[in-house]
Design an enzyme around this catalytic site. Structure first.
Site, PDB file in Angstrom:
ATOM      1  N   GLU A 261    -100.364  -5.794 -60.063  1.00 28.03           N
ATOM      2  CA  GLU A 261    -101.346  -5.419 -59.600  1.00 28.03           C
ATOM      3  C   GLU A 261    -102.204  -6.055 -58.297  1.00 28.03           C
ATOM      4  O   GLU A 261    -102.651  -7.425 -57.816  1.00 28.03           O
ATOM      5  CB  GLU A 261    -102.585  -6.015 -61.081  1.00 28.03           C
ATOM      6  CG  GLU A 261    -102.755  -5.778 -61.412  1.00 28.03           C
ATOM      7  CD  GLU A 261    -103.307  -4.208 -62.417  1.00 28.03           C
ATOM      8  OE1 GLU A 261    -104.201  -3.534 -61.485  1.00 28.03           O
ATOM      9  OE2 GLU A 261    -102.474  -3.645 -63.033  1.00 28.03           O
ATOM     10  N   CYS A 300    -110.960  -7.275 -56.539  1.00 28.96           N
ATOM     11  CA  CYS A 300    -110.357  -6.389 -56.229  1.00 28.96           C
ATOM     12  C   CYS A 300    -110.382  -5.247 -56.335  1.00 28.96           C
ATOM     13  O   CYS A 300    -109.713  -4.425 -56.557  1.00 28.96           O
ATOM     14  CB  CYS A 300    -108.459  -6.947 -57.032  1.00 28.96           C
ATOM     15  SG  CYS A 300    -109.094  -6.516 -59.104  1.00 28.96           S
TER      16      CYS A 300
HETATM   17  P1  NAP Z   1    -101.490 -15.254 -54.142  1.00 28.64           P
HETATM   18  O1  NAP Z   1    -100.931 -15.125 -52.730  1.00 28.64           O
HETATM   19  O2  NAP Z   1    -100.243 -13.092 -54.123  1.00 28.64           O
HETATM   20  O3  NAP Z   1    -101.181 -15.679 -55.356  1.00 28.64           O
HETATM   21  C1  NAP Z   1    -101.525 -15.053 -56.034  1.00 28.64           C
HETATM   22  C2  NAP Z   1    -100.629 -15.901 -57.773  1.00 28.64           C
HETATM   23  O4  NAP Z   1     -99.502 -15.278 -57.291  1.00 28.64           O
HETATM   24  C3  NAP Z   1    -101.033 -17.577 -57.435  1.00 28.64           C
HETATM   25  O5  NAP Z   1    -101.114 -17.827 -58.420  1.00 28.64           O
HETATM   26  C4  NAP Z   1     -99.940 -17.728 -57.229  1.00 28.64           C
HETATM   27  O6  NAP Z   1     -99.353 -18.623 -57.211  1.00 28.64           O
HETATM   28  C5  NAP Z   1     -98.518 -16.894 -57.100  1.00 28.64           C
HETATM   29  N1  NAP Z   1     -97.493 -16.850 -56.421  1.00 28.64           N
HETATM   30  C6  NAP Z   1     -97.346 -17.231 -54.438  1.00 28.64           C
HETATM   31  N2  NAP Z   1     -96.065 -16.767 -55.033  1.00 28.64           N
HETATM   32  C7  NAP Z   1     -95.656 -16.418 -55.592  1.00 28.64           C
HETATM   33  C8  NAP Z   1     -93.812 -16.723 -55.808  1.00 28.64           C
HETATM   34  N3  NAP Z   1     -92.915 -17.347 -54.176  1.00 28.64           N
HETATM   35  N4  NAP Z   1     -93.148 -16.422 -56.497  1.00 28.64           N
HETATM   36  C9  NAP Z   1     -94.089 -16.348 -57.866  1.00 28.64           C
HETATM   37  N5  NAP Z   1     -95.801 -17.177 -58.103  1.00 28.64           N
HETATM   38  C10 NAP Z   1     -96.267 -16.979 -56.471  1.00 28.64           C
HETATM   39  O7  NAP Z   1    -103.052 -13.864 -53.673  1.00 28.64           O
HETATM   40  P2  NAP Z   1    -104.164 -14.896 -54.134  1.00 28.64           P
HETATM   41  O8  NAP Z   1    -104.403 -15.125 -53.303  1.00 28.64           O
HETATM   42  O9  NAP Z   1    -103.989 -16.041 -54.858  1.00 28.64           O
HETATM   43  O10 NAP Z   1    -104.944 -13.204 -54.655  1.00 28.64           O
HETATM   44  C11 NAP Z   1    -105.443 -12.562 -53.576  1.00 28.64           C
HETATM   45  C12 NAP Z   1    -105.246 -11.168 -53.428  1.00 28.64           C
HETATM   46  O11 NAP Z   1    -105.141 -10.715 -54.787  1.00 28.64           O
HETATM   47  C13 NAP Z   1    -105.867 -10.340 -53.287  1.00 28.64           C
HETATM   48  O12 NAP Z   1    -105.456  -9.378 -51.770  1.00 28.64           O
HETATM   49  C14 NAP Z   1    -106.299  -9.228 -53.691  1.00 28.64           C
HETATM   50  O13 NAP Z   1    -106.146  -7.785 -53.401  1.00 28.64           O
HETATM   51  C15 NAP Z   1    -104.876  -8.911 -54.989  1.00 28.64           C
HETATM   52  N6  NAP Z   1    -106.147  -9.428 -56.388  1.00 28.64           N
HETATM   53  C16 NAP Z   1    -105.499  -8.209 -56.844  1.00 28.64           C
HETATM   54  C17 NAP Z   1    -106.237  -7.632 -58.491  1.00 28.64           C
HETATM   55  C18 NAP Z   1    -105.924  -6.748 -59.498  1.00 28.64           C
HETATM   56  O14 NAP Z   1    -106.449  -7.193 -60.123  1.00 28.64           O
HETATM   57  N7  NAP Z   1    -105.441  -5.869 -58.624  1.00 28.64           N
HETATM   58  C19 NAP Z   1    -106.925  -8.977 -58.897  1.00 28.64           C
HETATM   59  C20 NAP Z   1    -107.269 -10.062 -58.225  1.00 28.64           C
HETATM   60  C21 NAP Z   1    -106.780 -10.461 -57.233  1.00 28.64           C
HETATM   61  P3  NAP Z   1     -99.992 -20.177 -56.129  1.00 28.64           P
HETATM   62  O15 NAP Z   1    -101.386 -20.042 -56.095  1.00 28.64           O
HETATM   63  O16 NAP Z   1     -99.357 -21.378 -57.850  1.00 28.64           O
HETATM   64  O17 NAP Z   1     -99.790 -20.231 -55.063  1.00 28.64           O
END
Ligand code: NAP
Length: 520
Positions: A261, A300
């Protein structure tokens, strides 16, 4: 500061060193730390597979549903504590905190209710749902084929985004646990406090069998390298991280199922027939304001692009600006405030850079909130003013359809015909939700047909439902959540449909009478 421990292999445990510091986004003060350095991820995933899986599969749907209901009640009983944690660590106002927490308990309760409709019998050593009526395979009526679904024999690893620390954990866990699959949940580190509290409440209440639910607080480290065939990886977060996870060896070489997602440039279309000042017009305005400002735009499903008939551009911008100008913003704990800060320094930077990039690409700032942030300490906190942009030539400002500014901002754009509006929505290359406001059936049909292939969900706001409080950003557990393309190509929830990710479909062929007996 609280030390957020992980809950692995039946105990609370902390990684080495200081780890990451979680802050209060309104004051930038540290509130907690978390580290996963040196934790035994391999052991934790095995513990889930070996302890949690068999314990869950030994239960019927009804029994697993009862667990979900107990989880919902236990979390609801600690709602005030969870709200406080959310205000402190996610910077969400009290109302926005409730949106997350009640979403969590509501989704658990919904799946507890669904469990009752799935039968109480335990078949096939676990779940064993039978799909459809079956098929006659040869001329003989005896030789029969039927499809069954059984829970995968691995562990479900849930990696969540920062914006819904309670709901994000619960909406994924509810479905996996009901399917009979143990969960390892990993919240985004920046806002892990509310998730940690949820798991602490559930562990203290001793609701689940050991190994059914584990928590990782802090960096994922090398955890995902330990995924094995039969495991499931469900991710919510940025498209960049999602793309990285798709390339994991476990996914490419061991066929670990992955659900992503990701980003979404959600759209709202004001239909060509809607008159200024009509009921449908006001429903559109009410929802657009909510979808830009709720959770400070960090949803999101928030509306990022607003398409309106050309002749209504100025009226729409004027009305939205007037309404948004009335929404009080400031410290999330301050009386009456409805828009708090962004959740982290990184988000603060990303949103400001994103707005600059949209302006550089040709969008214009049509309106921006101004003034002091109520109750906040000057110069502290990740606050931004809500912003409305306009792009009068939507096809010339490509970035508006590509860059998700994850904050209280949206771009208003004109269209000439419903066909063109649908094409403009599609420029987002896949979204979670699109809302269409109107009553003209021909226009609605054109819009739905053009938009649906690019969208996981479409909401039609027409006169008869104009007074309903369900706005497009609300994800309901009974309808699917996810979307094609940029949105990650995944699908979650959707009632029973959500269980598919956690179950294996198998065609079983043989004597019809025998199969009927096996699966009755
Ligand atoms: P993110 O930076 O991609 O992080 C999301 C999750 O992934 C966090 O738990 C993060 O852990 C983990 N993560 C990061 N790098 C990783 C890696 N290399 N390997 C494994 N896990 C890893 O995203 P975010 O900043 O939290 O969220 C913002 C984005 O999420 C926005 O772009 C939004 O559109 C999207 N979003 C989408 C939805 C949906 O339902 N489609 C819902 C909410 C948000 P750490 O925090 O420990 O780094």
């Amino acid at each position: 500061m609280i030390r957020l421990e992980s809950y692995l292999q039946g105990q609370w445990t902390s990684g080495e060193g200081d780890g990451s510091t979680l802050v209060d986004p309104a004051s930038e003060q540290g509130v907690a730390t978390a580290s996963t350095k040196g934790l035994d991820f391999d052991g934790a995933l095995r513990f889930g597979r070996e302890k949690g899986g068999p314990a869950l599969r030994a239960m019927s749907y009804a029994e697993r549903g009862a667990l979900l209901m107990a989880m919902s009640k236990a979390l609801h009983a600690e709602r005030e504590q969870l709200i406080d944690d959310s205000i402190l660590n996610a910077g969400t106002t009290r109302t926005d905190s409730k949106f997350d927490i009640d979403g969590a308990t509501g989704t658990l309760a919904y799946y507890a209710g669904l469990a009752k409709t799935l039968g109480s019998e335990r078949t096939l050593g676990g779940l064993g749902t039978v799909e459809g009526e079956g098929e006659q395979l040869t001329r003989s009526k005896r030789f029969w084929g039927t499809h069954i679904r059984t829970p995968v024999r691995g562990v479900a690893v849930h990696v969540n985004a920062f914006n819904f620390p309670a709901w994000g954990f619960a909406e994924k866990a509810a479905v996996a646990l009901l399917a009979g699959v143990p969960v390892v949940t990993k919240p985004a580190t920046a806002t892990a406090l509310p998730t940690w509290r949820c798991i602490k409440i559930l562990v203290d209440a001793k609701i689940l069998p050991e190994g059914a639910l584990q928590l990782v607080c802090g960096s994922p480290g090398e955890m995902l390298t330990h995924l094995r065939t039969g495991d499931v990886l469900a991710f919510t977060g940025s498209g960049t991280t999602g793309a990285h996870l798709r390339r994991l060896e476990a996914v490419t070489e061991r066929s670990v199922r992955i659900n992503v997602e990701a980003d979404s440039l959600n759209a709202t279309v004001l239909g060509p027939d809607v008159e200024v000042g009509s009921e449908t017009w006001f429903a559109f305005v009410r929802d657009a304001v909510r979808e830009v400002t709720q959770k400070t735009g960090q949803k999101c499903t928030a509306t990022r692009r607003i398409f309106v008939p050309k002749q209504h551009m100025d009226a729409v911008l004027e009305t939205l600006a007037e309404e948004m100008g009335r929404v009080p913003f400031g410290h999330p704990a301050a009386e009456g405030v409805r828009v708090g800060p962004l959740a982290s320094a990184q988000q603060h930077k990303d949103v400001r850079e994103g707005l600059d990039a949209l302006v550089d690409a040709g969008a214009k700032i049509a309106w921006q909130g101004s003034g002091a942030f109520e109750g906040a300490t000057e110069g502290k906190g990740y606050f931004v003013h809500p912003t409305l942009l306009r792009a009068d030539s939507p096809r010339d400002v490509g970035l508006v359809h590509e860059r998700e500014v994850f904050g209280p901002a949206s771009t208003v754009m004109p269209y000439d015909t419903p066909e063109e509006a649908a094409e403009l929505v599609a420029l987002g290359e896949g979204g979670l939700v699109a809302a269409i406001y109107g009553n003209d059936k021909d226009a609605l049909r054109t819009l739905v047909e053009g938009i649906a292939p690019w969208s996981g969900r479409v909401l039609i706001g027409s006169k008869k439902v104009a007074d309903q409080a369900i706005s497009p950003g609300l994800v309901l557990p009974s309808c699917v959540h996810g979307g094609p393309g940029r949105a990650g190509g995944g699908e979650e929830l959707g009632g029973r449909r959500g269980l598919d990710l956690y179950t294996q479909r198998t065609a079983v062929q043989g004597d019809r009478a025998l199969l009927d007996k096996l699966f009755e």
